[in-house]
Design an enzyme around this catalytic site. Structure first.
Site, PDB file in Angstrom:
ATOM      1  N   ARG A 162       0.883  -1.069  -0.046  1.00 41.35           N
ATOM      2  CA  ARG A 162       0.206   0.116  -0.112  1.00 41.35           C
ATOM      3  C   ARG A 162       0.791   1.326   0.019  1.00 41.35           C
ATOM      4  NH1 ARG A 162      -3.250  -3.527  -0.562  1.00 41.35           N
ATOM      5  NH2 ARG A 162      -5.151  -3.621   0.115  1.00 41.35           N
ATOM      6  N   SER A 236     -10.452  -0.832   3.549  1.00 43.49           N
ATOM      7  CA  SER A 236      -9.909  -1.168   4.816  1.00 43.49           C
ATOM      8  C   SER A 236      -9.414   0.317   5.390  1.00 43.49           C
ATOM      9  CB  SER A 236      -8.336  -1.792   4.392  1.00 43.49           C
ATOM     10  OG  SER A 236      -8.742  -3.188   3.917  1.00 43.49           O
ATOM     11  N   GLU A 331      -4.634   3.587   6.799  1.00 41.95           N
ATOM     12  CA  GLU A 331      -4.478   3.442   5.318  1.00 41.95           C
ATOM     13  C   GLU A 331      -5.183   4.618   4.779  1.00 41.95           C
ATOM     14  OE1 GLU A 331      -5.806  -0.127   3.331  1.00 41.95           O
ATOM     15  OE2 GLU A 331      -5.524   0.977   1.359  1.00 41.95           O
TER      16      GLU A 331
HETATM   17  N1  EPU Z   1     -10.020 -12.112   9.987  1.00 39.11           N
HETATM   18  C1  EPU Z   1     -10.729 -12.005  11.181  1.00 39.11           C
HETATM   19  N2  EPU Z   1     -12.047 -11.719  11.508  1.00 39.11           N
HETATM   20  C2  EPU Z   1     -12.752 -11.066  10.287  1.00 39.11           C
HETATM   21  C3  EPU Z   1     -12.295 -10.990   9.218  1.00 39.11           C
HETATM   22  C4  EPU Z   1     -11.024 -11.341   8.908  1.00 39.11           C
HETATM   23  O1  EPU Z   1      -9.854 -12.517  12.143  1.00 39.11           O
HETATM   24  O2  EPU Z   1     -14.122 -10.713  10.798  1.00 39.11           O
HETATM   25  C5  EPU Z   1      -8.816 -12.425   9.690  1.00 39.11           C
HETATM   26  C6  EPU Z   1      -8.961 -13.660   9.179  1.00 39.11           C
HETATM   27  O3  EPU Z   1      -7.711 -14.436   9.606  1.00 39.11           O
HETATM   28  C7  EPU Z   1      -8.387 -13.515   7.845  1.00 39.11           C
HETATM   29  C8  EPU Z   1      -7.640 -12.269   7.508  1.00 39.11           C
HETATM   30  O4  EPU Z   1      -8.237 -11.554   8.755  1.00 39.11           O
HETATM   31  O5  EPU Z   1      -7.832 -14.826   7.201  1.00 39.11           O
HETATM   32  C9  EPU Z   1      -7.690 -11.659   6.393  1.00 39.11           C
HETATM   33  O6  EPU Z   1      -8.810 -11.333   6.176  1.00 39.11           O
HETATM   34  P1  EPU Z   1      -9.079 -10.817   4.260  1.00 39.11           P
HETATM   35  O7  EPU Z   1      -8.694 -11.889   3.601  1.00 39.11           O
HETATM   36  O8  EPU Z   1     -10.618 -10.260   4.471  1.00 39.11           O
HETATM   37  O9  EPU Z   1      -8.062  -9.670   4.072  1.00 39.11           O
HETATM   38  P2  EPU Z   1      -7.377  -8.451   5.050  1.00 39.11           P
HETATM   39  O10 EPU Z   1      -6.021  -8.886   5.340  1.00 39.11           O
HETATM   40  O11 EPU Z   1      -8.126  -8.086   6.091  1.00 39.11           O
HETATM   41  C10 EPU Z   1      -6.579  -7.281   2.796  1.00 39.11           C
HETATM   42  C11 EPU Z   1      -6.555  -5.936   2.178  1.00 39.11           C
HETATM   43  C12 EPU Z   1      -8.132  -5.732   1.573  1.00 39.11           C
HETATM   44  C13 EPU Z   1      -8.315  -6.848   0.465  1.00 39.11           C
HETATM   45  C14 EPU Z   1      -7.952  -8.330   1.033  1.00 39.11           C
HETATM   46  C15 EPU Z   1      -8.102  -9.538   0.410  1.00 39.11           C
HETATM   47  C16 EPU Z   1      -5.452  -4.449   3.423  1.00 39.11           C
HETATM   48  C17 EPU Z   1      -5.234  -3.313   4.186  1.00 39.11           C
HETATM   49  N3  EPU Z   1      -6.260  -4.683   2.989  1.00 39.11           N
HETATM   50  O12 EPU Z   1      -7.448  -7.160   3.876  1.00 39.11           O
HETATM   51  O13 EPU Z   1      -7.921  -4.626   0.619  1.00 39.11           O
HETATM   52  O14 EPU Z   1      -9.187  -6.841  -0.347  1.00 39.11           O
HETATM   53  O15 EPU Z   1      -6.598  -8.394   1.949  1.00 39.11           O
HETATM   54  O16 EPU Z   1      -7.013  -9.807  -0.384  1.00 39.11           O
HETATM   55  O17 EPU Z   1      -4.189  -5.012   3.303  1.00 39.11           O
HETATM   56  C18 EPU Z   1      -8.517  -2.159   0.803  1.00 39.11           C
HETATM   57  O18 EPU Z   1      -7.307  -2.210   0.884  1.00 39.11           O
HETATM   58  O19 EPU Z   1      -9.350  -1.410   1.097  1.00 39.11           O
HETATM   59  C19 EPU Z   1      -9.051  -3.759   0.994  1.00 39.11           C
HETATM   60  C20 EPU Z   1     -10.182  -4.045   1.080  1.00 39.11           C
END
Ligand code: EPU
Length: 335
Positions: A162, A236, A331
């Site tokens: 990012r 995010s 972010e």
């Molecule tokens: N999780 C929880 N509780 C929840 C949801 C998620 O504990 O309610 C944990 C789980 O372990 C899950 C992990 O968080 O495996 C990761 O969740 P997710 O795959 O939804 O991804 P993220 O790391 O939270 C990032 C990006 C998103 C992108 C997703 C998918 C950042 C800041 N965000 O989120 O990007 O869509 O991965 O790859 O890196 C954005 O930047 O606006 C955005 C939405």
């Protein structure tokens, strides 16, 4: 070019704050952008695409510069690759939809990320195992010091998680106007992310096309993220913290089930997990709320003020810090 004065920003960014800008100026060419910068040289200017990663904390007293340069064309083709030049104002997902329809691969995992082509490189957007940097070849940007368009190689843009040079050293120097992306005709589908692996478990990857992955990504996103237009948000709100392995080892001793990903910079821990474990899911300040299905997202449930959102964000950061000793970095850009 169009210039509007004293304009409501309610429909010009995704958080739905009821704020105003002194000027909103749109340009259709690099020349028009140059003209606008000269005309408003005594005012503060801020480039804005879809406004999907910003929180306006008050009325904006300067000029919001919006690119209406929205064309894309194929520049160059080899046996394996097609190079596409896309202009900064094009909605990223419109480009991705067109590329997927032609089965040109590389960007399908970024489907439905709100925002424009220009913002996608500044922010190095990423999702489901792919980041913009993976497909960016060259960036063209107007140099505000020389008023010339510079050609910048991807390796000089310092893309990181990012992050890019456009957010740091080049912040006030460049405005991105065009990007060349390199897409692939075959292979190159990235199914590494856990969510995609479960969708395609047992499926022969060679039978898949870009649109299969695009559709899967869209389904996953719809299950987790608020629909654009239903609730205001900026995706995010925080980045996932990357901590040192020694720090992570201590965390894992206390919480053996902590999810994590190794990166070259350290261990990445999902902020969503930290926020959920700190009991913040569903927390609310005024009309700003921590989204239940993906607590990394803060939403405006209707009529939230920027003060509500900022206080909620601070409360989430404090709770995570108290419980885990980890600082969550925003972010979303506060304007
Ligand atoms: N999780 C929880 N509780 C929840 C949801 C998620 O504990 O309610 C944990 C789980 O372990 C899950 C992990 O968080 O495996 C990761 O969740 P997710 O795959 O939804 O991804 P993220 O790391 O939270 C990032 C990006 C998103 C992108 C997703 C998918 C950042 C800041 N965000 O989120 O990007 O869509 O991965 O790859 O890196 C954005 O930047 O606006 C955005 C939405």
């Amino acid at each position: 070019m169009t210039i509007e004065k004293d304009l409501s920003l309610f429909h010009r960014h995704t958080f739905g704050m009821d704020v105003r800008a002194a000027y909103w100026a749109e340009y259709q060419s690099e020349q028009e952008l140059t003209d606008l910068l000269q005309r408003f040289s005594d005012r503060s200017v801020l480039p804005i695409g879809s406004g999907s990663n910003m929180l306006f904390t008050k009325d904006f007293d300067g000029v919001l510069l919006h690119s209406s340069m929205c064309r894309a064309k194929a520049l160059h083709e080899t046996q394996d690759e097609v190079w596409i030049e896309a202009e900064s104002g094009l909605i990223m997902d419109e480009l991705i939809a067109q590329l997927a329809d032609m089965d040109l691969r590389g960007m399908e995992n970024l489907s439905h990320i709100p925002g424009t082509v220009g913002a996608s490189v500044v922010q190095n957007v990423g999702a489901y195992g792919v980041e913009a940097k993976d497909v960016v070849k060259t960036v063209y940007a107007l140099n505000r010091e020389t008023m010339k368009v510079d050609e910048l190689r991807a390796e000089d843009c310092w893309f990181g998680y990012r992050n890019s040079r456009f957010k740091s050293e080049w912040k006030d120097r460049y405005i991105v106007t065009r990007v060349i992306f390199c897409l692939f005709k075959e292979g190159h589908l990235c199914l590494d992310h856990g969510g995609l692996q479960s969708v395609f478990a047992g499926v022969d990857v060679d039978t898949l096309k870009a649109n299969d992955v695009r559709e899967a990504v869209i389904r996953i996103r719809r299950n987790k993220l608020p629909e654009v237009g239903e609730y205001g948000s900026a995706g995010s709100f925080f980045t996932n913290p990357v901590i040192m392995s020694s720090e992570f080892a201590k965390l894992q001793t206390l919480y053996p089930s902590v999810p994590h990903y190794d990166t070259s910079a350290g261990v990445k821990v999902p902020a969503a997990w930290l926020i959920e474990q700190s009991g913040c899911k569903g927390m609310q300040v005024g009309a700003a709320r921590v989204w239940d299905k993906q607590p990394l997202v803060l939403v405006n449930t209707g009529g939230a003020t920027s003060a509500d959102v900022m206080l909620l964000a601070e409360q989430v950061q404090n709770r995570v810090k108290e419980q885990f000793g980890i600082d969550l970095t925003r972010e979303v850009l506060y304007i």
